[in-house]
Design a protein around this motif. Structure first.
Motif, PDB file in Angstrom:
ATOM      1  N   SER A 180       0.852  -1.179   0.000  1.00 17.40           N
ATOM      2  CA  SER A 180       0.000   0.000   0.000  1.00 17.40           C
ATOM      3  C   SER A 180       0.890   1.233   0.000  1.00 17.40           C
ATOM      4  N   PRO A 226      -7.782  -0.842   8.270  1.00 13.08           N
ATOM      5  CA  PRO A 226      -7.701  -1.755   7.116  1.00 13.08           C
ATOM      6  C   PRO A 226      -8.400  -3.094   7.347  1.00 13.08           C
ATOM      7  N   ARG A 252      -9.253   0.770  -3.339  1.00  8.72           N
ATOM      8  CA  ARG A 252      -8.868   1.111  -1.969  1.00  8.72           C
ATOM      9  C   ARG A 252      -7.814   2.203  -2.028  1.00  8.72           C
ATOM     10  N   GLU A 258      -8.199   3.387   5.981  1.00  8.89           N
ATOM     11  CA  GLU A 258      -8.259   3.306   4.526  1.00  8.89           C
ATOM     12  C   GLU A 258      -9.645   3.748   4.083  1.00  8.89           C
ATOM     13  N   SER A 269     -11.465  -4.576   5.091  1.00  9.43           N
ATOM     14  CA  SER A 269     -11.396  -5.912   4.468  1.00  9.43           C
ATOM     15  C   SER A 269     -12.598  -6.763   4.858  1.00  9.43           C
ATOM     16  N   CYS A 275     -12.351   2.908   0.962  1.00  2.94           N
ATOM     17  CA  CYS A 275     -12.634   1.965  -0.121  1.00  2.94           C
ATOM     18  C   CYS A 275     -13.956   2.354  -0.760  1.00  2.94           C
ATOM     19  N   ARG A 294      -3.292   2.603   2.964  1.00  2.00           N
ATOM     20  CA  ARG A 294      -3.303   3.004   4.367  1.00  2.00           C
ATOM     21  C   ARG A 294      -2.753   4.413   4.559  1.00  2.00           C
TER      22      ARG A 294
END
Length: 186
Positions: A32, A126, A146, A83, A130, A85, A149
């Motif tokens: 990331s 994160p 995404r 994060e 997920s 997304c 991070r």
């Protein structure tokens, strides 16, 4: 093991390329990467996530790059990591209620609805992002992206090369209605 490395760099052309090239030469795969400007004009914050146990050597080499102000591996420090997304789903049809329940439970939000698709924004640690993605897979993910991070150590842990972000206890300050801290008032 994943390592989170934070680097403050001068906001100049080619800085990102030099830093990433260093990782490439060491055969480090970057899981990331996010880079954006900071509160200080001319500085950007780079957050990298890599899977290696010998990341300390690359951190030392990053420190030698001219445009790097500070760099450190914050993996073992208390930090806040998030994060963003965006997930585009097929229309849920009769399963809309189940989808909205997951959106609510994941603290996500619907940001766009159209006859062909629905766009969901998920933000958080994160692992939580997920988990939410896995729960949304049953609804037909059409597209997903995404941010990578972004991380900061928790308050009270100083960042090398940076002044303390904590206001002086002698400085008068007040909280404004929008949540900002006003040092000039009071």
């Amino acid at each position: 093991m994943q390592h989170t490395v934070i680097a403050l760099v001068h906001d100049r052309p080619g800085v990102l390329n030099r830093a990433v090239s260093l990782f490439r030469r060491r055969a480090f795969n970057i899981d990331s990467l996010s880079v954006a400007t900071t509160e200080q004009s001319g500085l950007s914050r780079m957050t990298l996530v890599v899977r290696r146990d010998d990341v300390a050597q690359v951190v030392r080499q990053l420190e030698r790059l001219v445009d790097v102000v500070s760099v450190r591996d914050v993996t073992h420090q208390p930090m806040v990591a998030h994060e963003l997304c965006l997930v585009r789903l097929a229309p849920p049809g009769s399963r809309l209620g189940a989808l909205l329940r997951i959106v609510h439970e994941c603290d996500a939000r619907v940001v766009e609805t159209a006859p062909q698709a629905m766009l969901i924004a998920v933000m958080g640690p994160p692992e939580s992002v997920s988990t939410c993605i896995e729960r949304l897979r049953g609804f037909g993910i059409l597209e997903l992206t995404r941010s990578g991070r972004v991380a900061m150590t928790v308050a009270g842990i100083p960042t090398p090369g940076r002044p303390s972000a904590a206001p002086s206890t002698d400085a008068p300050y007040t909280w404004q209605a929008d949540g900002a801290l006003d040092h000039e008032a009071a």
